[in-house]
Motif scaffolding. Structure first.
Motif, mmCIF file in Angstrom:
data_model
loop_
_atom_site.group_PDB
_atom_site.id
_atom_site.type_symbol
_atom_site.label_atom_id
_atom_site.label_comp_id
_atom_site.label_asym_id
_atom_site.label_seq_id
_atom_site.Cartn_x
_atom_site.Cartn_y
_atom_site.Cartn_z
ATOM 1 N N PHE A 28 42.235 18.718 42.827
ATOM 2 C CA PHE A 28 40.818 19.088 42.805
ATOM 3 C C PHE A 28 40.408 19.936 44.000
ATOM 4 N N GLY A 29 41.309 20.124 44.951
ATOM 5 C CA GLY A 29 41.034 21.027 46.060
ATOM 6 C C GLY A 29 41.661 22.375 45.809
ATOM 7 N N LEU A 30 42.974 22.424 45.907
ATOM 8 C CA LEU A 30 43.706 23.679 45.719
ATOM 9 C C LEU A 30 43.605 24.172 44.281
ATOM 10 N N GLY A 31 43.780 23.271 43.297
ATOM 11 C CA GLY A 31 43.746 23.678 41.892
ATOM 12 C C GLY A 31 42.387 24.191 41.460
ATOM 13 N N LEU A 32 41.324 23.451 41.782
ATOM 14 C CA LEU A 32 39.965 23.873 41.422
ATOM 15 C C LEU A 32 39.615 25.206 42.071
ATOM 16 N N SER A 33 39.974 25.355 43.341
ATOM 17 C CA SER A 33 39.672 26.608 44.045
ATOM 18 C C SER A 33 40.386 27.786 43.395
ATOM 19 N N GLN A 34 41.656 27.578 43.015
ATOM 20 C CA GLN A 34 42.417 28.679 42.415
ATOM 21 C C GLN A 34 41.814 29.132 41.093
ATOM 22 N N VAL A 35 41.541 28.184 40.199
ATOM 23 C CA VAL A 35 40.993 28.543 38.886
ATOM 24 C C VAL A 35 39.599 29.143 39.029
ATOM 25 N N GLY A 36 38.752 28.490 39.825
ATOM 26 C CA GLY A 36 37.375 28.970 39.993
ATOM 27 C C GLY A 36 37.307 30.357 40.606
ATOM 28 N N LEU A 37 38.066 30.582 41.688
ATOM 29 C CA LEU A 37 38.012 31.876 42.366
ATOM 30 C C LEU A 37 38.666 32.980 41.535
ATOM 31 N N THR A 38 39.667 32.636 40.720
ATOM 32 C CA THR A 38 40.271 33.649 39.840
ATOM 33 C C THR A 38 39.263 34.140 38.813
ATOM 34 N N ILE A 39 38.520 33.206 38.226
ATOM 35 C CA ILE A 39 37.499 33.602 37.242
ATOM 36 C C ILE A 39 36.388 34.396 37.911
ATOM 37 N N ILE A 40 35.930 33.936 39.084
ATOM 38 C CA ILE A 40 34.878 34.667 39.816
ATOM 39 C C ILE A 40 35.366 36.061 40.202
ATOM 40 N N GLY A 41 36.634 36.145 40.634
ATOM 41 C CA GLY A 41 37.205 37.441 40.992
ATOM 42 C C GLY A 41 37.244 38.389 39.807
ATOM 43 N N ALA A 42 37.547 37.857 38.609
ATOM 44 C CA ALA A 42 37.571 38.694 37.411
ATOM 45 C C ALA A 42 36.178 39.226 37.088
ATOM 46 N N VAL A 43 35.162 38.375 37.247
ATOM 47 C CA VAL A 43 33.776 38.798 36.974
ATOM 48 C C VAL A 43 33.334 39.865 37.969
ATOM 49 N N ILE A 44 33.626 39.647 39.261
ATOM 50 C CA ILE A 44 33.242 40.629 40.287
ATOM 51 C C ILE A 44 33.979 41.952 40.065
ATOM 52 N N GLY A 45 35.283 41.858 39.770
ATOM 53 C CA GLY A 45 36.056 43.072 39.504
ATOM 54 C C GLY A 45 35.528 43.824 38.303
ATOM 55 N N ASN A 46 35.133 43.097 37.276
ATOM 56 C CA ASN A 46 34.572 43.743 36.084
ATOM 57 C C ASN A 46 33.243 44.419 36.409
ATOM 58 N N ALA A 47 32.421 43.764 37.242
ATOM 59 C CA ALA A 47 31.135 44.361 37.624
ATOM 60 C C ALA A 47 31.349 45.665 38.393
ATOM 61 N N LEU A 48 32.346 45.682 39.264
ATOM 62 C CA LEU A 48 32.640 46.908 40.009
ATOM 63 C C LEU A 48 33.117 48.017 39.074
ATOM 64 N N LEU A 49 33.929 47.648 38.067
ATOM 65 C CA LEU A 49 34.394 48.646 37.105
ATOM 66 C C LEU A 49 33.240 49.186 36.266
ATOM 67 N N VAL A 50 32.301 48.311 35.873
ATOM 68 C CA VAL A 50 31.123 48.757 35.117
ATOM 69 C C VAL A 50 30.318 49.751 35.950
ATOM 70 N N TRP A 51 30.125 49.422 37.214
ATOM 71 C CA TRP A 51 29.372 50.312 38.106
ATOM 72 C C TRP A 51 30.098 51.653 38.278
ATOM 73 N N GLY A 52 31.434 51.583 38.478
ATOM 74 C CA GLY A 52 32.196 52.808 38.681
ATOM 75 C C GLY A 52 32.207 53.697 37.448
ATOM 76 N N PHE A 53 32.408 53.106 36.272
ATOM 77 C CA PHE A 53 32.435 53.903 35.046
ATOM 78 C C PHE A 53 31.058 54.485 34.733
ATOM 79 N N THR A 54 30.004 53.708 35.021
ATOM 80 C CA THR A 54 28.635 54.209 34.791
ATOM 81 C C THR A 54 28.360 55.413 35.682
ATOM 82 N N ALA A 55 28.818 55.338 36.941
ATOM 83 C CA ALA A 55 28.627 56.454 37.869
ATOM 84 C C ALA A 55 29.358 57.708 37.393
ATOM 85 N N LEU A 56 30.457 57.491 36.676
ATOM 86 C CA LEU A 56 31.224 58.624 36.148
ATOM 87 C C LEU A 56 30.713 59.084 34.784
#
Length: 665
Positions: free
Chosen positions: A86-114
């Protein structure tokens, strides 16, 4: 149009060929199922078409997969590993999903700018992140078991994360369908789904355990294996149907069914009975996943596939390594943990398929992501194999820790000669150590359980932390000075590694190996084991001795019977070697053993064993140990060589004559 029987036969033939190919290449069968699915699917040879019935049947593979996960759900185990799960495992799964959302938001912003559109929504990013957060339990457990790393520092952390990933699938199975409801209804749909899941779980778990135990006991008393298996299928599919009727997934009900059965005394029997259904149906599921892979967009978008393979692997490895370091791991252990968990996993396919079904991921994402996940899994054995070199380059402290560990082993073994190296310090190893201490024989034990080593060392016992299947540990323990090596744990793969190392670097040191049964007997003997001790034989001999004694057979006869049985099984125990404390009157009339090592100048060297005509003197050659340390069954055609040791059986006078004949120059 193919008939149902033709489709089933095609699936079976494809599955058999895929698994055989993967076994030959030492790859997980899952990859074989995926490969044949691609081959026979509508996007390649189109042999199977798009069989909806097969996909419906394959859903039951996921059901039984979740049932097995629920069956392995263990509250005491979770409690003991809670910091990792519940420490290492929860952090890994949670941060991976959050990282995917943040990365997707950056891609949306970048593609919109283009001035271009990006077709992945934030809901789809969550589903994609959840799929990529998973790692392959099947691949990693197999690899770590072969490398004896399950109880190592990084092995415990890897298992903790894998356990949480398995548990995280349960809420994700509720979350992903709710995300498909749309932005306006998301909150209400998710709240209703969570409320249903909580109410159903509470109802089943509070009263379900007693009912499940009562029902399984009632069925078991009928003493019908067929009825027990039918009941097992009924319980699993019945609870899956119940959760589906409540608007949840089939897999969630199967997980609950597994949890309920796990609390009963029938858990191990159920594991054995459910395994064939689980493996076959899960294989069918992976075939249907492979059928969805369209190779044409993969080739057209090869750069995207490459990025989706490398970037998530690198990102997960770095993320897990940083988290492991934050949770107290040393740099080397943290890097190893990250490397081991970098790939995709079988649950990722389940979540990816669920995301596509709920229209969170558009169809053109399916093939590139699926191909990237398969490629990352194919890379796993190579990453694990090279992990040691990678860690050495990235972490100087890990090299220092290993050097300190080997120095500690060498320091403890430095003044020891003619000692016994005990590989593994479990119950068998500890019992052996006590007997050696009683006889005044030095020993050095190697074990990979840090808690066991710490407690035993504190008690003054000669045990150190080290992997006996690694040359550095064996050499530090004084292999070249040892009188014997004992493999005290029943692991054939590890024993073969140890035998190879001893044969190459200390061929004159005999190795005794413990096994469960006789199945690997010849393999171990051919590898150079001086003796193989199977637990089943020793257990049956002790059982027979106790039974004979209780039914009135005289104890002297019981001892003789068991001794004769051992003599027939163990070549090196056929008779005994004479000692100063033997009875001089009786022993002169009984056969005994004598060992004769042939010098280079002996006249018999270079000649066949049958030419010595030892049987004419009343002596039998019961065993032969080559100069390399390998033990052989005596053969008449064997050509004697310098350093060969013959174990002879016969009366004292005959043995003396035979020894004189063999040593004659």
């Amino acid at each position: 149009m193919a008939t149902t029987l033709e489709v089933v036969l095609l699936y079976l033939v494809a599955a058999v060929l895929g698994v055989v190919a993967c076994r030959s290449l030492k790859l997980p069968p899952m990859l074989g199922y995926l490969a044949v699915g691609v081959l026979i699917g509508p996007n390649a040879l189109s042999l199977a078409g798009d069989a909806a019935g097969a996909r419906s049947l394959a859903e039951f593979g996921v059901v039984f997969l979740m049932f097995v996960i629920g069956l392995e759900f263990n509250l005491p185990k979770l409690r003991s590993m809670r910091a990792l799960v519940f420490g290492l495992g929860l952090s890994q799964v949670g941060l991976t999903i959050i990282g995917a959302v943040i990365g997707n938001a950056l891609l949306v912003w970048g593609f919109t700018a283009l001035g271009r559109a990006w077709d992945l929504t934030w809901q789809g990013a969550i589903a994609l992140g959840a799929a990529m957060a998973m790692s392959s339990t099947a691949i990693l457990v197999k690899l770590m078991a072969e490398r004896l790393e399950l109880d190592s520092e990084h092995g415990r952390r890897v298992m903790g994360v894998l356990l949480f990933q398995d548990l995280a699938v349960v809420p994700l199975l509720v979350l992903i369908p709710a995300l498909g409801a749309g932005d306006q209804q998301l909150g209400v749909t998710l709240a209703v789904a969570l409320a249903k899941a909580a109410a159903l779980l509470a109802l089943l778990l509070l009263g379900g355990q007693r009912v499940m135990r009562w029902w399984l006991t009632l069925v078991a008393r009928r003493k019908s294996e067929e009825l027990f298996v039918l009941n097992l299928l009924l319980v699993t599919l019945g609870l899956a149907w119940l959760t589906e009727m409540a608007g949840l997934s089939l897999a969630l009900g199967a997980f609950v069914a597994g949890m309920l059965v796990a609390e009963t005394e029938y858990k191990h029997q159920v594991e054995t009975d459910i395994r064939p259904f689980h493996d076959v149906l899960l294989g069918l599921f992976f075939i249907t996943i492979g059928m969805r892979l369209d190779w044409r967009p993969v080739i057209d978008q090869w750069l995207l596939v490459l990025l989706l393979t490398l970037l998530p692997v690198l990102a997960k490895a770095v993320l897990v390594a940083l988290l492991a370091r934050a949770f107290g791991a040393s740099p080397g252990v943290a890097i190893r943990t990250g490397l081991y968990l970098a790939q995709a996993g079988e649950f990722g396919f389940v979540l990816l398929s669920l995301g596509v079904e709920n229209q969170l991921l558009v169809g053109n994402w399916m093939s590139p992501v699926l191909a990237a996940m398969v490629l990352s899994m194919l890379l796993t054995p190579l990453i694990v194999m090279w992990s040691g070199r990678i860690v050495m380059r990235l972490s100087a402290s890990d090299w220092m820790l290993q050097s300190v560990q080997l120095t500690a082993i060498a320091k403890k073994a430095m003044r020891t000669e003619q000692h016994v190296i005990i590989c593994g310090y479990g119950r068998s190893g500890q019992n052996l150590a006590r007997l050696l201490e009683r006889e005044g024989i030095a020993y050095m034990a190697l074990d990979l359980d840090p808690d066991r080593v710490r407690q035993a060392a504190a008690a003054g016992q000669s045990v150190v932390f080290g992997d006996a299947a690694r040359l550095r540990s064996l050499m530090a323990a004084g292999l070249v000075r040892a009188s014997a090596v004992v493999v005290s744990y029943p692991d054939t793969a590890s024993a073969l590694k140890i035998l190879q190392l001893v044969h190459e670097h200390a061929p004159r040191v005999p190795v005794i190996v413990r096994t469960i049964d006789d199945s690997d007997l010849e393999k171990l003997r051919e590898a150079g084991a001086a003796e193989v001790v199977p637990e089943t034989l020793e257990g049956s001999l002790m059982l027979a001795a106790q039974a004979l004694a209780l039914v009135g057979v005289p104890m002297q006869r019981v001892i003789r019977i068991t001794r004769d049985a051992r003599d027939a099984r163990y070549r090196l125990l056929q008779g005994h070697f004479h000692g100063a404390d033997d009875d001089t009157v009786n022993e002169l009339q009984q056969a005994r053993l004598a060992s004769v090592t042939l010098p280079a100048a002996a006249s018999c060297v270079g000649r066949a064993l049958q030419d010595q005509a030892l049987h004419a003197t009343g002596v039998q050659v019961v065993s032969m140990r080559l100069a390399s340390g390998r033990v052989l069954v005596p053969e008449d055609a064997h050509v004697l060589a310098p350093g060969d040791t013959l174990v002879l059986s016969g009366l004292p006078e005959a043995l003396a004559l035979a020894e004189e004949k063999l040593l004659r120059v």
